[in-house]
Design a protein around this motif. Structure first.
Motif, PDB file in Angstrom:
ATOM      1  N   LEU A   3       0.777  -1.221   0.002  1.00 59.65           N
ATOM      2  CA  LEU A   3      -0.104  -0.049   0.214  1.00 59.65           C
ATOM      3  C   LEU A   3       0.814   1.347  -0.071  1.00 59.65           C
ATOM      4  CD1 LEU A   3      -3.000  -0.944   2.340  1.00 59.65           C
ATOM      5  CD2 LEU A   3      -2.748  -0.701  -0.033  1.00 59.65           C
ATOM      6  N   GLY A   4       2.104   1.169   0.356  1.00 59.67           N
ATOM      7  CA  GLY A   4       3.155   2.419   0.224  1.00 59.67           C
ATOM      8  C   GLY A   4       3.150   2.925  -0.943  1.00 59.67           C
ATOM      9  N   ASP A   5       2.909   1.923  -2.170  1.00 58.77           N
ATOM     10  CA  ASP A   5       3.125   2.331  -3.433  1.00 58.77           C
ATOM     11  C   ASP A   5       1.666   2.828  -4.096  1.00 58.77           C
ATOM     12  OD1 ASP A   5       5.777   1.450  -3.218  1.00 58.77           O
ATOM     13  OD2 ASP A   5       5.436  -0.609  -3.446  1.00 58.77           O
ATOM     14  N   ALA A   6       0.856   2.557  -3.405  1.00 58.22           N
ATOM     15  CA  ALA A   6      -0.562   2.829  -3.858  1.00 58.22           C
ATOM     16  C   ALA A   6      -0.460   4.418  -4.296  1.00 58.22           C
ATOM     17  CB  ALA A   6      -1.641   2.662  -2.837  1.00 58.22           C
ATOM     18  N   SER A   7      -1.327   4.527  -5.621  1.00 58.29           N
ATOM     19  CA  SER A   7      -1.534   5.881  -5.961  1.00 58.29           C
ATOM     20  C   SER A   7      -3.021   6.129  -6.611  1.00 58.29           C
ATOM     21  CB  SER A   7      -0.472   6.217  -7.194  1.00 58.29           C
ATOM     22  OG  SER A   7      -0.416   5.445  -8.196  1.00 58.29           O
ATOM     23  N   LEU A  32      -7.851   6.243   7.927  1.00 54.82           N
ATOM     24  CA  LEU A  32      -7.140   5.642   6.616  1.00 54.82           C
ATOM     25  C   LEU A  32      -5.873   6.443   5.746  1.00 54.82           C
ATOM     26  CD1 LEU A  32      -9.911   3.517   4.724  1.00 54.82           C
ATOM     27  CD2 LEU A  32      -7.976   2.649   5.714  1.00 54.82           C
ATOM     28  N   LYS A  33      -6.476   7.699   5.908  1.00 54.67           N
ATOM     29  CA  LYS A  33      -5.839   8.882   5.368  1.00 54.67           C
ATOM     30  C   LYS A  33      -4.418   9.002   5.984  1.00 54.67           C
ATOM     31  CE  LYS A  33      -5.826  13.417   3.603  1.00 54.67           C
ATOM     32  NZ  LYS A  33      -4.813  13.942   4.417  1.00 54.67           N
ATOM     33  N   THR A  34      -4.334   9.154   7.433  1.00 52.14           N
ATOM     34  CA  THR A  34      -3.264   9.262   8.233  1.00 52.14           C
ATOM     35  C   THR A  34      -2.516   8.174   8.187  1.00 52.14           C
ATOM     36  OG1 THR A  34      -4.549  10.617   9.699  1.00 52.14           O
ATOM     37  CG2 THR A  34      -2.567   9.622  10.406  1.00 52.14           C
ATOM     38  N   ALA A  35      -2.911   6.719   8.356  1.00 49.92           N
ATOM     39  CA  ALA A  35      -2.138   5.659   8.176  1.00 49.92           C
ATOM     40  C   ALA A  35      -1.557   5.487   6.972  1.00 49.92           C
ATOM     41  CB  ALA A  35      -2.948   4.490   8.721  1.00 49.92           C
ATOM     42  N   LEU A  36      -2.163   5.696   5.662  1.00 49.08           N
ATOM     43  CA  LEU A  36      -1.548   5.706   4.382  1.00 49.08           C
ATOM     44  C   LEU A  36      -0.274   6.606   4.160  1.00 49.08           C
ATOM     45  CD1 LEU A  36      -4.724   4.946   2.256  1.00 49.08           C
ATOM     46  CD2 LEU A  36      -2.861   3.400   2.655  1.00 49.08           C
ATOM     47  N   GLU A  37      -0.698   7.733   4.855  1.00 49.80           N
ATOM     48  CA  GLU A  37       0.493   8.954   4.679  1.00 49.80           C
ATOM     49  C   GLU A  37       1.474   8.502   5.154  1.00 49.80           C
ATOM     50  OE1 GLU A  37      -1.575  12.340   6.196  1.00 49.80           O
ATOM     51  OE2 GLU A  37      -2.222  12.882   4.033  1.00 49.80           O
ATOM     52  N   ARG A  38       1.673   7.827   6.264  1.00 51.03           N
ATOM     53  CA  ARG A  38       2.726   7.044   7.311  1.00 51.03           C
ATOM     54  C   ARG A  38       3.217   6.000   6.286  1.00 51.03           C
ATOM     55  NH1 ARG A  38      -0.633   6.961  12.101  1.00 51.03           N
ATOM     56  NH2 ARG A  38      -0.970   5.124  11.665  1.00 51.03           N
ATOM     57  N   ARG A  39       2.638   5.564   5.407  1.00 48.55           N
ATOM     58  CA  ARG A  39       3.256   4.660   4.479  1.00 48.55           C
ATOM     59  C   ARG A  39       3.899   5.115   3.223  1.00 48.55           C
ATOM     60  NH1 ARG A  39      -0.207   1.857   7.737  1.00 48.55           N
ATOM     61  NH2 ARG A  39       0.221  -0.325   8.085  1.00 48.55           N
ATOM     62  N   GLY A  40       3.722   6.434   3.033  1.00 51.13           N
ATOM     63  CA  GLY A  40       4.062   6.925   1.947  1.00 51.13           C
ATOM     64  C   GLY A  40       3.221   6.928   0.629  1.00 51.13           C
ATOM     65  N   GLU A  94      -5.225   9.320  -3.142  1.00 52.55           N
ATOM     66  CA  GLU A  94      -6.470  10.299  -2.822  1.00 52.55           C
ATOM     67  C   GLU A  94      -7.640   9.439  -2.440  1.00 52.55           C
ATOM     68  OE1 GLU A  94      -8.621  14.314  -4.154  1.00 52.55           O
ATOM     69  OE2 GLU A  94      -7.108  13.156  -5.778  1.00 52.55           O
ATOM     70  N   LEU A  95      -7.932   9.655  -1.141  1.00 52.00           N
ATOM     71  CA  LEU A  95      -9.094   9.136  -0.613  1.00 52.00           C
ATOM     72  C   LEU A  95     -10.218   9.954  -0.673  1.00 52.00           C
ATOM     73  CD1 LEU A  95      -7.956   6.864   2.447  1.00 52.00           C
ATOM     74  CD2 LEU A  95      -8.641   6.073   0.412  1.00 52.00           C
ATOM     75  N   LEU A  96     -11.230   9.522  -1.331  1.00 53.07           N
ATOM     76  CA  LEU A  96     -12.532  10.605  -1.665  1.00 53.07           C
ATOM     77  C   LEU A  96     -13.450   9.824  -0.884  1.00 53.07           C
ATOM     78  CD1 LEU A  96     -12.102  11.254  -5.303  1.00 53.07           C
ATOM     79  CD2 LEU A  96     -11.367  12.799  -3.332  1.00 53.07           C
ATOM     80  N   ALA A  97     -14.815  10.325  -0.656  1.00 53.09           N
ATOM     81  CA  ALA A  97     -15.769   9.995   0.185  1.00 53.09           C
ATOM     82  C   ALA A  97     -17.168  10.543  -0.327  1.00 53.09           C
ATOM     83  CB  ALA A  97     -15.563   9.965   1.660  1.00 53.09           C
ATOM     84  N   VAL A  98     -18.304   9.649  -0.310  1.00 52.79           N
ATOM     85  CA  VAL A  98     -19.382  10.240  -0.330  1.00 52.79           C
ATOM     86  C   VAL A  98     -20.462   9.564   0.832  1.00 52.79           C
ATOM     87  CG1 VAL A  98     -19.516  10.064  -3.068  1.00 52.79           C
ATOM     88  CG2 VAL A  98     -20.381   8.322  -1.997  1.00 52.79           C
ATOM     89  N   ALA A  99     -21.275  10.445   0.980  1.00 49.75           N
ATOM     90  CA  ALA A  99     -22.088   9.709   2.196  1.00 49.75           C
ATOM     91  C   ALA A  99     -21.523   9.569   3.566  1.00 49.75           C
ATOM     92  CB  ALA A  99     -23.210   8.944   1.796  1.00 49.75           C
ATOM     93  N   GLU A 100     -20.276  10.420   3.890  1.00 49.04           N
ATOM     94  CA  GLU A 100     -19.617  10.252   4.841  1.00 49.04           C
ATOM     95  C   GLU A 100     -20.059  10.619   6.324  1.00 49.04           C
ATOM     96  OE1 GLU A 100     -14.678  10.868   5.473  1.00 49.04           O
ATOM     97  OE2 GLU A 100     -15.853  12.162   4.598  1.00 49.04           O
ATOM     98  N   GLN A 101     -20.893  11.361   6.326  1.00 51.87           N
ATOM     99  CA  GLN A 101     -21.391  12.057   7.746  1.00 51.87           C
ATOM    100  C   GLN A 101     -22.203  10.807   8.460  1.00 51.87           C
ATOM    101  OE1 GLN A 101     -20.682  14.936   9.268  1.00 51.87           O
ATOM    102  NE2 GLN A 101     -21.943  14.370  10.845  1.00 51.87           N
ATOM    103  N   ILE A 102     -21.687  10.513   9.432  1.00 53.15           N
ATOM    104  CA  ILE A 102     -22.445   9.509  10.274  1.00 53.15           C
ATOM    105  C   ILE A 102     -23.836  10.180  10.547  1.00 53.15           C
ATOM    106  CG2 ILE A 102     -22.637   8.227  12.313  1.00 53.15           C
ATOM    107  CD1 ILE A 102     -19.516   8.102  12.332  1.00 53.15           C
ATOM    108  N   ASP A 103     -25.066   9.400  10.286  1.00 55.79           N
ATOM    109  CA  ASP A 103     -26.380  10.121  10.502  1.00 55.79           C
ATOM    110  C   ASP A 103     -27.332   8.814  10.432  1.00 55.79           C
ATOM    111  OD1 ASP A 103     -28.794  10.937  10.135  1.00 55.79           O
ATOM    112  OD2 ASP A 103     -28.351  12.696   8.822  1.00 55.79           O
TER     113      ASP A 103
END
Length: 529
Positions: A182-186, A205-213, A217-226
């Motif tokens: 996953l460090g090579d993911a783009s 996930l964003k924080t953990a993937l950034e640590r791996r280099g 780009e992680l995008l989301a729809v319907a992200e707000q917990i409701d």
């Protein structure tokens, strides 16, 4: 009002809030869980129970009441707050804060007015995390209870004693650790929690993937917990439910999209063209990968309503296909008894035997992502290697009558009897509702010869069966829902021209069997309309 009948469920306690599921039921469930665990662990043990909740509007109150019930009986509640179901299961497997068991307040994929209580415990013999069935662990404690109506004076706040348990962060890290690529993911990935508790995932996930280099780009729809689920149904497997995700994946040029259900233990994928990936295709792809990595050997457990593409793919890879009754309680028994390398259900539950038989949407997404990176293929190219059978999808028939359970049982018994006649040239299996496989072949005289019983692991043959080297021309299954007045119908054929006609004929036959004693309406048409 407390309804003791809710404790007779075989998988989890689930119903409409507040008529069926409410604070009183939750308080008593917490109390009975402690009593049951003491009988399992020893009276001198103080059971530690990890408790989480989803984002439904009724969940905070039910969560707080259950924690107080645990404390009132002398148990030790471990309050995790917002969590996904697989986080709680993983935390129990890890023994976080000394947990022996776990409870999740959720109704999974059911609509917003529902809620429920899912319980698991760490099985010391198998190392797995097993379902605590209400009928086995709660109902007997209710029967033994007294009649004192005095309220307990024991109260516990539904908050942790300290603020650094980090269950959510550690669970995401455990999921990502399944891949060293996953460090090579783009590129781009789109997540669709559907306003469920999976909304926790993207920032973690964003924080953990950034640590791996990783450059992804992680995008989301319907992200707000409701908990009202305003964007789409909490069940992403329903026809048309993930249209927003499909549109976003195409518009953003993403590698794939991942849609989670309300408590985020299930995940469905969308490929780079916005095409929906069925749970059976995903199960077959993951199973093939696991068997190949196990030196082209090992058992794979799949549910009785999964596509025949699953056993076909498993056998082609060198594995042994194991058919199990629908439901995680059965799947986890089959996984443990057969020492399986993988398992899952067409409903998008995927089990990882190397991690407590955990059924995890996030683990499945990461595993598939790793497969993509290893192959160098696109999502559609990788999955295009598998050839799904033409099928009806799951058609749900609503049964409206005085006693829908009895009527459903009668219908299933009648279909079993009809297709057991020699003139039907079919094998009939009743491991879950009724399954019919056509035609018979000379090599196998009976259904028990095709679907063989593991005399040591499951001598009754009611939980799982080993599948021999047989492939039908067509097959179908009819079974009753555990929680709703529904008959669920799945039909599949090698010949696409047969699917619609035979499925409509089955629906008509079910209506004939019910006559004027029940009204049968099609609630979901599956793939037919």
């Amino acid at each position: 009002m407390f309804d003791p009948a809710m404790l007779q469920r075989s998988a989890d306690v689930r119903g409409i809030y507040p008529n069926q599921i409410n604070e009183e039921l939750a308080w008593l469930s917490g109390k009975y869980l402690v009593r049951s665990l003491r009988k399992m662990l020893g009276e001198d043990v103080t059971p530690g129970i990890l408790v989480g909740r989803d984002g439904r509007t009724s969940s905070p109150a039910i969560y707080a009441a259950l924690i107080q019930g645990i404390s009132a009986e002398g148990g030790r509640p471990i309050a995790s707050g917002l969590a996904t179901t697989d986080m709680i299961q993983w935390g129990v497997g890890e023994g976080r804060c000394g947990a022996h068991a776990g409870v999740m307040i959720t109704a999974s994929h059911n609509p917003a007015e529902y809620n429920g209580i899912k319980s698991v415990f760490k099985n010391k013999e198998t190392g797995g995390v097993d379902v605590m069935r209400p009928s086995d662990h709660l109902a007997p404690q209710f029967e033994e209870d007294g009649e004192d109506g005095s309220a307990s004076d024991s109260v516990t706040a539904p908050f942790p004693a300290a603020g650094k348990m980090n269950l959510q962060e550690d669970f995401v890290e455990a999921a990502l650790s399944r891949s060293n690529r996953l460090g090579d993911a783009s590129g781009k990935i789109v997540l669709d929690p559907g306003n469920g508790v999976g909304g926790l995932f993207r920032p973690l996930l964003k924080t953990a993937l950034e640590r791996r280099g990783a450059k992804v780009e992680l995008l989301a729809v319907a992200e707000q917990i409701d908990g009202r689920f305003p964007t789409r149904p909490s069940n992403p497997g329903l026809p048309g439910a993930v249209e927003l995700l499909q549109e976003t994946v195409i518009a953003e040029g993403a590698a794939f999209g991942a849609a989670f259900d309300g408590d985020a233990d299930r995940v469905f994928l969308v490929d780079e063209w916005g095409q929906f990936v069925s749970g059976s295709v995903m199960l077959a792809a993951l199973a093939k990968n696991m068997v190949e990595k196990n030196n082209n050997s090992g058992a794979v457990v799949y549910s009785a309503v999964s596509s025949w593409i699953v056993p076909e793919t498993v056998r082609a890879a060198g594995g042994q296909a194991i058919l199990s009754r629908v439901g995680q309680d059965a799947a986890k028994v089959a996984l443990a008894k057969t020492n399986a390398v993988f398992g899952g259900e067409s409903s998008a539950h995927y089990n990882f035997p190397d991690t407590y038989c955990l059924d995890s949407g996030l683990f499945a997404m990461v595993t598939f992502w790793d497969m993509l990176l290893e192959s160098g293929l696109s999502c559609s190219q990788l999955l295009g290697q598998l050839k799904p059978w033409p099928n009806s999808g799951e058609v749900n028939l609503r049964v409206e009558c005085a006693d829908w359970k009895s009527m459903s049982s009668e219908v299933i018994a009648a279909i079993k009897s009809e297709f057991s006649d020699d003139s039907k040239d079919s094998y009939v299996l009743d491991i879950d509702g009724v399954s019919v496989f056509n035609p018979r072949v000379p090599e196998y005289a009976t259904a028990d010869d095709v679907f063989t019983i593991d005399q040591q692991g499951d001598p009754t043959g009611k939980v799982y069966r080993q599948v021999e080297d047989y492939t039908p021309d067509w097959w179908f299954n009819v079974r009753a829902s555990n929680n709703e007045p529904l008959l669920r119908l799945n039909f599949e054929s090698r010949d696409a021209s047969e699917v619609a006609g035979r499925t409509y004929s089955l629906i008509s036959r079910i209506r004939e069997l019910c006559g004027d004693r029940a009204k049968i309406t099609v609630q979901d048409w599956g793939n037919l309309k």
